[in-house]
Design a protein around this motif. Structure first.
Motif, short mmCIF file in Angstrom:
data_model
loop_
_atom_site.label_atom_id
_atom_site.label_comp_id
_atom_site.label_asym_id
_atom_site.label_seq_id
_atom_site.Cartn_x
_atom_site.Cartn_y
_atom_site.Cartn_z
N ALA A 64 -13.75 -0.33 -4.90
CA ALA A 64 -12.76 0.46 -5.64
C ALA A 64 -13.21 0.70 -7.08
CB ALA A 64 -11.41 -0.24 -5.62
N ILE A 65 -13.78 -0.32 -7.72
CA ILE A 65 -14.22 -0.18 -9.12
C ILE A 65 -15.35 0.84 -9.23
CG2 ILE A 65 -15.33 -1.38 -11.05
CD1 ILE A 65 -13.75 -3.88 -10.25
N ALA A 68 0.83 -1.21 0.00
CA ALA A 68 0.00 0.00 0.00
C ALA A 68 0.86 1.25 0.00
CB ALA A 68 -0.93 0.00 1.21
N LEU A 69 1.91 1.29 0.82
CA LEU A 69 2.83 2.42 0.81
C LEU A 69 3.56 2.53 -0.52
CD1 LEU A 69 4.42 2.30 4.40
CD2 LEU A 69 2.96 4.10 3.45
N GLY A 70 3.85 1.36 -1.10
CA GLY A 70 4.49 1.36 -2.42
C GLY A 70 3.61 2.02 -3.47
N PHE A 71 2.30 1.76 -3.41
CA PHE A 71 1.38 2.41 -4.36
C PHE A 71 1.21 3.89 -4.05
CE2 PHE A 71 -0.05 -1.81 -5.82
CZ PHE A 71 -0.15 -1.54 -7.18
N VAL A 72 1.34 4.28 -2.78
CA VAL A 72 1.35 5.71 -2.45
C VAL A 72 2.52 6.39 -3.17
CG1 VAL A 72 1.73 7.42 -0.62
CG2 VAL A 72 0.18 5.50 -0.24
N LEU A 73 3.71 5.80 -3.04
CA LEU A 73 4.88 6.35 -3.72
C LEU A 73 4.72 6.27 -5.23
CD1 LEU A 73 7.77 7.45 -3.68
CD2 LEU A 73 8.60 5.09 -3.45
N GLY A 74 4.22 5.13 -5.73
CA GLY A 74 4.05 4.97 -7.17
C GLY A 74 3.06 5.97 -7.74
N GLY A 75 1.95 6.20 -7.03
CA GLY A 75 0.98 7.19 -7.50
C GLY A 75 1.55 8.59 -7.53
N PHE A 103 -6.69 5.82 -3.51
CA PHE A 103 -7.00 4.46 -3.07
C PHE A 103 -5.88 3.91 -2.19
CE2 PHE A 103 -9.80 4.19 -6.99
CZ PHE A 103 -10.98 4.23 -6.26
N ALA A 104 -4.63 4.24 -2.52
CA ALA A 104 -3.50 3.76 -1.73
C ALA A 104 -3.52 4.36 -0.33
CB ALA A 104 -2.19 4.08 -2.43
N LEU A 105 -3.87 5.65 -0.22
CA LEU A 105 -3.96 6.29 1.09
C LEU A 105 -5.05 5.65 1.95
CD1 LEU A 105 -3.51 10.06 0.12
CD2 LEU A 105 -1.88 8.63 1.35
N VAL A 106 -6.17 5.30 1.30
CA VAL A 106 -7.25 4.62 2.02
C VAL A 106 -6.77 3.26 2.52
CG1 VAL A 106 -9.53 3.56 1.78
CG2 VAL A 106 -9.10 5.82 0.80
N ALA A 107 -6.03 2.54 1.67
CA ALA A 107 -5.52 1.22 2.05
C ALA A 107 -4.53 1.32 3.21
CB ALA A 107 -4.86 0.54 0.85
N VAL A 108 -3.70 2.36 3.20
CA VAL A 108 -2.75 2.56 4.30
C VAL A 108 -3.50 2.87 5.59
CG1 VAL A 108 -0.91 4.04 5.20
CG2 VAL A 108 -0.85 3.30 2.82
N GLY A 109 -4.53 3.70 5.50
CA GLY A 109 -5.26 4.12 6.69
C GLY A 109 -6.14 3.03 7.28
N THR A 110 -6.77 2.22 6.40
CA THR A 110 -7.72 1.21 6.88
C THR A 110 -7.13 -0.19 6.93
OG1 THR A 110 -8.59 0.80 4.65
CG2 THR A 110 -9.64 2.55 5.96
N GLY A 111 -6.05 -0.39 6.18
CA GLY A 111 -5.44 -1.71 6.14
C GLY A 111 -6.18 -2.70 5.27
N GLN A 112 -7.13 -2.23 4.45
CA GLN A 112 -7.87 -3.14 3.57
C GLN A 112 -8.18 -2.45 2.25
OE1 GLN A 112 -11.63 -4.15 5.35
NE2 GLN A 112 -12.17 -2.04 5.80
N PHE A 113 -8.42 -3.29 1.23
CA PHE A 113 -8.73 -2.79 -0.11
C PHE A 113 -9.80 -3.70 -0.72
CE2 PHE A 113 -8.02 -2.60 -4.72
CZ PHE A 113 -8.08 -1.23 -4.91
#
Length: 528
Positions: free
Chosen positions: A178-179, A112-119, A163-173
């Protein structure tokens, strides 16, 4: 008030760096980011803090609106497949690779943090690319792809970031949620932007009579589009882009010539200032970011290596995507490939397109917008490291790719007969315009029963445009004559300035005359 002298000095420095960059013929973002880095090492500078929640709202809407305002919707429609693939597929591909690599090489970095950086680091910057390519000639198709990509890739990357920030904050995706949210963000954002743009156009037509009011309206319009879209939980970026493109297409119908002329200069200066300020903000915050990295037990050398690895991933993924786009065009769009003279051996065009992935303001604003704390009150994990890696990526792509791109284009010459194509089009437009004007004037004032058809001045106008429409040589002025005319214009301004000292002369008349001279000088400069 204690910050005012410091802020004025920063603005002066931004202007000075732009002047130096033009003298050196390099892109001003390169100097800004280097000087911003140098300034961060000066001790006892004022601490400038900007609320992360305000970063996007202050900087992003006007910058996107200005880019949309100048983009060619016609060219974007022509190259929509290439633009769409780079703006969405390539951004997603780059973000995915960054997420996987950072999860693997950086201790404590989740996917999730990786997608934060990637985004954050996946979208190339339009301002940086435009500033760099202005010193070299590229075809309209390439510039249209880069412009269109830069407008839409901001939206796709920021959607990934959200979406990545939400995943980091909640721990779920949850994929189904999402769609549906993704579709609403795109459709809702575009709809909000178009509706608000339509309403503002109607307001311009009915109430915005003077130029100053009209220009001020164009400043608040992107903020309103972005704010309403975000409140409706759809994409504010797409709202601004869609609204800006629509208003750009319609600006001939709701703006007069004076407003259009003055708004160009205003928006160029305004967007330039915003870009400069963002670069300096990250520079001024760098010492605090470095302190945060040290507090987590990460050395600067290690953090720099992380940034270098992420930069290499971004560059390689874009080049791979460019060649994949070439191959896909040859296989699935053979008619387009034939039109563009593309072949499997034609590596030069994709190489240049792949090398234009400079990062800039959007990545900076996205990194700075990361909240300091999660909803549960805990500090956002790895925030300082993400900010530092983002800065390294921007620095390396701007300096390495930015400085070498003009050299690569001049060396490998990927674009053939560019000057001839431009000159042919320019000649066709100019001759066609002259013929059209003459024919319309002749129809209106010779065939109609009106007093003007016997007027001597009107006959001279008709004779002038008749001669112009028959002329095959459109280059009626060379560079030497231009210099003479520009010198005459300057002498006229000096005379009018001296004449203005006479208390009996109305200064408004002097200003009007100088404005006419300025317009004439600009017209002369653009004659080819």
């Amino acid at each position: 008030m204690n910050y005012l002298p410091f802020l004025l000095a920063i603005i002066f420095l931004i202007v000075l760096l732009n002047i130096i960059a033009n003298k050196l013929k390099i892109a001003y973002p390169i100097l800004l980011v280097l000087v911003g880095l140098a300034i961060s090492f000066i001790p006892n500078l004022p601490v400038v803090k900007v609320d992360p929640d305000w970063i996007f709202f202050i900087f992003l809407p006007p910058l996107l609106f200005e880019a949309s305002w100048n983009a060619s919707l016609k060219e974007m429609k022509k190259w929509w497949r290439m633009i769409g693939s780079f703006a969405f597929l390539v951004v997603l591909f780059s973000a995915f690779l960054v997420a996987i690599a950072s999860n693997y090489i950086i201790p404590g970095f989740t996917i999730a943090l990786g997608f934060v950086l990637g985004g954050i680091v996946s979208p190339p910057d339009a301002v940086s690319t435009a500033a760099i390519t202005k010193f070299v000639k590229i075809p309209k198709s390439t510039s249209a792809i880069l412009e269109g990509e830069s407008l839409l890739n901001d939206a796709s990357s920021l959607i990934i970031l959200r979406f990545a920030l939400v995943a980091v904050g909640t721990g779920q995706f949850i994929i189904s949620h999402a769609i549906s949210e993704f579709l609403w963000m795109i459709i809702g954002g575009v709809a909000v932007g178009l509706i608000i743009a339509f309403l503002f156009i109607q307001f311009h037509k009915r109430f915005s009579a003077d130029t100053s009011s009209a220009i001020i309206l164009t400043v608040i319009e992107p903020y309103i589009m972005y704010f309403i879209a975000e409140k409706m939980e759809c994409s504010g970026v797409l709202a601004v882009v869609a609204g800006g493109l629509y208003m750009s297409k319609m600006k001939m119908t709701f703006m007069n010539s004076s407003t259009r002329l003055k708004s160009i200069s205003f928006w160029e200066a305004f967007s330039f200032l915003l870009n400069g300020i963002v670069f300096f903000i990250i520079g001024l915050e760098l010492p605090e970011i470095v302190t945060g990295i040290h507090s987590k037990g990460i050395s600067i050398t290690t953090a720099i290596w992380y940034g270098i690895i992420v930069t290499i991933i971004l560059i390689v993924s874009r080049i791979i995507s460019s060649f994949a786009g070439l191959l896909a065009t040859i296989i699935f769009r053979p008619s387009i490939a034939k039109q563009l003279n593309l072949s499997i051996n034609n590596y030069k065009g994709p190489l240049v397109l792949g090398w234009t992935g400079m990062r800039g303001v959007v990545s900076l604003a996205a990194a700075l917008s990361i909240p300091l704390y999660l909803e549960n009150g805990k500090m956002f994990p790895q925030r300082d490291l993400i900010l530092f890696i983002t800065f390294v990526v921007i620095l390396l792509t701007l300096v390495i790719q930015g400085l070498t791109l003009p050299f690569i284009i001049r060396k490998i010459k990927p674009f053939k007969n560019l000057d001839e194509d431009i000159e042919d089009s320019r000649t066709k437009i100019k001759l066609g315009l002259k013929t059209h004007i003459y024919e319309q004037l002749k129809i209106k004032y010779e065939n109609e029963d009106c007093n003007l058809k016997e007027n001597i001045a009107m006959q001279r106008i008709l004779k002038y445009w008749e001669d112009q429409s028959k002329a095959q040589e459109t280059k009626w002025i060379d560079e030497d004559i231009k210099d003479v005319l520009i010198e005459i214009f300057e002498l006229q301004r000096i005379y009018l300035s001296e004449l203005n000292k006479d208390p009996e002369i109305d200064e408004d008349l002097i200003r009007q005359q100088i404005h006419q001279i300025d317009l004439e000088e600009e017209r002369i400069k653009y004659i080819k």
